[in-house]
Design a protein around this motif. Sequence first.
Motif, mmCIF file in Angstrom:
data_model
loop_
_atom_site.group_PDB
_atom_site.id
_atom_site.type_symbol
_atom_site.label_atom_id
_atom_site.label_comp_id
_atom_site.label_asym_id
_atom_site.label_seq_id
_atom_site.Cartn_x
_atom_site.Cartn_y
_atom_site.Cartn_z
ATOM 1 N N ASP A 1 0.946 -0.915 0.111
ATOM 2 C CA ASP A 1 0.289 0.133 0.116
ATOM 3 C C ASP A 1 0.724 1.122 0.118
ATOM 4 O O ASP A 1 0.258 2.482 -0.992
ATOM 5 N N LEU A 2 1.872 1.545 0.864
ATOM 6 C CA LEU A 2 3.091 2.834 0.504
ATOM 7 C C LEU A 2 3.497 2.641 -0.536
ATOM 8 O O LEU A 2 3.843 3.994 -0.990
ATOM 9 N N MET A 3 3.767 1.775 -0.995
ATOM 10 C CA MET A 3 4.164 1.302 -2.537
ATOM 11 C C MET A 3 3.513 1.948 -3.633
ATOM 12 O O MET A 3 3.554 3.162 -4.628
ATOM 13 N N LYS A 4 1.779 1.998 -3.236
ATOM 14 C CA LYS A 4 0.856 2.242 -4.404
ATOM 15 C C LYS A 4 0.651 3.701 -4.119
ATOM 16 O O LYS A 4 0.591 4.117 -5.188
ATOM 17 N N GLN A 5 1.043 4.288 -3.167
ATOM 18 C CA GLN A 5 1.014 5.290 -2.353
ATOM 19 C C GLN A 5 2.028 6.231 -3.242
ATOM 20 O O GLN A 5 1.507 7.894 -3.538
ATOM 21 N N ARG A 6 3.292 5.866 -3.188
ATOM 22 C CA ARG A 6 4.656 6.712 -3.700
ATOM 23 C C ARG A 6 4.017 6.231 -5.631
ATOM 24 O O ARG A 6 4.644 7.637 -6.331
ATOM 25 N N ARG A 7 3.961 5.657 -5.652
ATOM 26 C CA ARG A 7 3.968 5.540 -7.203
ATOM 27 C C ARG A 7 2.600 5.702 -8.148
ATOM 28 O O ARG A 7 2.317 6.202 -9.045
ATOM 29 N N GLY B 1 13.895 2.114 -12.910
ATOM 30 C CA GLY B 1 13.107 4.161 -12.246
ATOM 31 C C GLY B 1 12.358 4.137 -11.649
ATOM 32 O O GLY B 1 11.992 4.276 -10.223
ATOM 33 N N LYS B 2 11.150 2.728 -11.826
ATOM 34 C CA LYS B 2 9.707 1.898 -10.790
ATOM 35 C C LYS B 2 10.143 1.795 -9.866
ATOM 36 O O LYS B 2 9.759 1.718 -8.178
ATOM 37 N N LEU B 3 11.130 0.692 -9.281
ATOM 38 C CA LEU B 3 11.600 0.634 -7.917
ATOM 39 C C LEU B 3 11.876 1.330 -6.858
ATOM 40 O O LEU B 3 11.971 1.439 -6.036
ATOM 41 N N THR B 4 12.366 2.431 -7.095
ATOM 42 C CA THR B 4 13.059 3.419 -6.486
ATOM 43 C C THR B 4 12.127 4.434 -5.733
ATOM 44 O O THR B 4 12.202 4.641 -4.830
ATOM 45 N N LYS B 5 11.475 4.865 -7.216
ATOM 46 C CA LYS B 5 10.528 5.580 -5.908
ATOM 47 C C LYS B 5 9.126 4.866 -5.192
ATOM 48 O O LYS B 5 9.145 5.061 -4.739
ATOM 49 N N ALA B 6 8.885 3.672 -5.793
ATOM 50 C CA ALA B 6 8.335 2.941 -5.434
ATOM 51 C C ALA B 6 8.650 2.525 -3.730
ATOM 52 O O ALA B 6 8.074 2.590 -2.634
ATOM 53 N N LEU B 7 10.145 1.698 -3.626
ATOM 54 C CA LEU B 7 10.373 2.126 -2.498
ATOM 55 C C LEU B 7 10.677 3.389 -1.773
ATOM 56 O O LEU B 7 12.047 3.415 -0.609
ATOM 57 N N GLY B 8 10.687 4.617 -2.197
ATOM 58 C CA GLY B 8 11.660 5.472 -1.593
ATOM 59 C C GLY B 8 12.682 5.964 -2.127
ATOM 60 O O GLY B 8 13.537 6.667 -0.719
ATOM 61 N N ILE B 9 13.453 4.992 -3.106
ATOM 62 C CA ILE B 9 15.579 5.757 -2.837
ATOM 63 C C ILE B 9 15.358 7.575 -3.384
ATOM 64 O O ILE B 9 15.064 6.842 -4.883
ATOM 65 N N THR B 10 15.924 7.845 -2.923
ATOM 66 C CA THR B 10 16.599 9.634 -3.742
ATOM 67 C C THR B 10 18.241 9.077 -3.783
ATOM 68 O O THR B 10 18.706 7.794 -2.680
ATOM 69 N N MET B 11 19.053 10.050 -3.641
ATOM 70 C CA MET B 11 20.772 9.937 -3.596
ATOM 71 C C MET B 11 21.178 10.016 -2.380
ATOM 72 O O MET B 11 22.035 9.483 -2.299
ATOM 73 N N TYR B 12 19.598 10.039 -1.712
ATOM 74 C CA TYR B 12 20.043 10.347 -0.413
ATOM 75 C C TYR B 12 21.064 8.924 -0.252
ATOM 76 O O TYR B 12 22.267 8.576 1.331
#
Length: 216
Positions: free
Chosen positions: A129-135, A148-159
């Motif tokens: 559900d959290l992944m759906k919110q992000r995507r 690119g989809k998986l990094t957005k779904a998991l909240g992964i950034t340059m951090y």
Amino acid sequence: MNIYEMLNIEALKTLSLGKLEILEESFFTRSNLLLICEELLGKVLLTNKTEGLSGGLISEVEAYFGSVDLASHAYKNKRTKRNEPLFKSGGILYIHTCHGHTMLNVVTNRENIPQGILIRGIIPLIGIDLMKQRRGSVKEVDLANGPGKLTKALGITMYYNTKKVYRDTTDNYMSEICIANIGIKLEQCMIEKTPRIGIDYAKQWLNQPLRFSLLI
């Protein structure tokens, strides 16, 4: 029978977090890049953020052989501020952007041997559900089936650049990001090996079967 049925994905979605065995640093510092690629398939990539846990089964990866590989950011041992993480010891992340998308790579081998693995896809298991919110409004099967989809779904950034994905023996808490074993045993018939994507410039490396995927 497809891979979802063979691995009983629906049952894995109810997996207890206590079953996760975060990988040791030694998993990533080995010299056999292709073996690490194969063994990453079926492992769980997990992020631990303030809004919750999210992650899934690694389903697609690509190998990059560093100094000799025309498709690698470290070809000819080119060393820059951007690719510096590739020259570190294995088990940390090399995060970069490509066409506006965040790409997640796991560094392998020993220090100054700039090899790495691009994680191209996961099968969502935890925090869907959290992944759906992000995507946004996308089907579950399409949440993280691309780099690119998986990094957005998991909240992964340059951090996350240079963050460890292996078990930290000095910390009893789950780290911000990790890769864990849940005991899945894959047969060779479940794995497909094909050329990497989007490297038309890589000459003799173009058709090398360095992309490993679960046969979904």
